[in-house]
Design a protein around this motif. Structure first.
Motif, PDB file in Angstrom:
ATOM      1  N   PHE A  93       0.849  -1.182   0.000  1.00 48.91           N
ATOM      2  CA  PHE A  93       0.000   0.000   0.000  1.00 48.91           C
ATOM      3  C   PHE A  93       0.889   1.238   0.000  1.00 48.91           C
ATOM      4  N   ARG A  94       0.291   2.373  -0.353  1.00 52.32           N
ATOM      5  CA  ARG A  94       1.008   3.632  -0.201  1.00 52.32           C
ATOM      6  C   ARG A  94       0.062   4.697   0.324  1.00 52.32           C
ATOM      7  N   ARG A 137      -6.681  -9.936  -1.262  1.00 49.49           N
ATOM      8  CA  ARG A 137      -7.728  -8.994  -0.876  1.00 49.49           C
ATOM      9  C   ARG A 137      -7.390  -7.600  -1.362  1.00 49.49           C
ATOM     10  N   TYR A 138      -8.440  -6.718  -1.397  1.00 44.10           N
ATOM     11  CA  TYR A 138      -8.250  -5.404  -2.000  1.00 44.10           C
ATOM     12  C   TYR A 138      -8.562  -4.257  -1.047  1.00 44.10           C
ATOM     13  N   ARG A 139      -9.094  -4.547   0.130  1.00 37.05           N
ATOM     14  CA  ARG A 139      -9.465  -3.506   1.072  1.00 37.05           C
ATOM     15  C   ARG A 139      -8.487  -3.450   2.236  1.00 37.05           C
ATOM     16  N   GLU A 146      -5.910   9.146   0.668  1.00 31.64           N
ATOM     17  CA  GLU A 146      -6.165   7.936   1.423  1.00 31.64           C
ATOM     18  C   GLU A 146      -5.115   6.874   1.091  1.00 31.64           C
ATOM     19  N   ARG A 147      -4.885   5.987   2.055  1.00 31.61           N
ATOM     20  CA  ARG A 147      -3.981   4.875   1.789  1.00 31.61           C
ATOM     21  C   ARG A 147      -4.609   4.005   0.714  1.00 31.61           C
ATOM     22  N   THR A 153       5.316   9.442  -5.046  1.00 32.52           N
ATOM     23  CA  THR A 153       5.829   9.831  -3.740  1.00 32.52           C
ATOM     24  C   THR A 153       4.813   9.506  -2.652  1.00 32.52           C
ATOM     25  N   ALA A 154       5.244   8.736  -1.655  1.00 34.57           N
ATOM     26  CA  ALA A 154       4.359   8.301  -0.575  1.00 34.57           C
ATOM     27  C   ALA A 154       5.163   7.478   0.426  1.00 34.57           C
ATOM     28  N   VAL A 155       4.526   7.175   1.546  1.00 26.52           N
ATOM     29  CA  VAL A 155       5.048   6.141   2.439  1.00 26.52           C
ATOM     30  C   VAL A 155       4.451   4.820   1.965  1.00 26.52           C
TER      31      VAL A 155
END
Length: 121
Positions: free
Chosen positions: A37-38, A102-104, A44-45, A90-92
């Motif tokens: 994830f980012r 899974r996607y959520r 939102e993440r 650019t992100a964490v």
């Protein structure tokens, strides 16, 4: 206890590549799906890529053709190869574990602490 540790982030220029790693401990790694994830400031993440225990993969449209997720079950490690990086990448970046592909966010049970990726233009 389950522990996930990301590494490989950094500051790069647009067009460069990075490979993120996620080392897992405290679980039967090969039995779980892994997700990357980012989380960018003000957004939102989001799920970037995921890989099932059997090697099936998912990619967000924004990274298809540029990012590749993989896993090495012998090393209890998942990877995210990121090519042709853009400033909007650019992100964490976080890795996470789920039961099945899974996607959520809510479907992921364990999370790493994150690694910063910054892409300059």
């Amino acid at each position: 206890q389950v522990q996930l540790v990301e590494s490989g982030g950094g500051l790069v220029q647009a067009g460069d590549s990075l490979r993120l790693s996620c080392a897992a401990d405290g679980l039967t790694f090969g039995s779980y799906a892994m997700g990357w994830f980012r989380h960018a400031p003000g957004k939102e993440r989001e799920l970037v890529a995921a890989i099932s225990s059997g090697g099936g993969t998912f990619y967000a449209d924004s990274v298809k053709g540029r990012f590749t997720i993989s896993r090495d079950n012998a090393k209890n490690t998942a990877y995210l190869q990121m090519n042709s990086l853009k400033p909007e990448d650019t992100a964490v970046y976080y890795c996470a574990v789920s039961y099945g592909l899974r996607y959520r966010l809510s479907d992921y049970n364990y999370w790493g602490q994150g690694t910063q990726v910054t892409v300059s233009s």
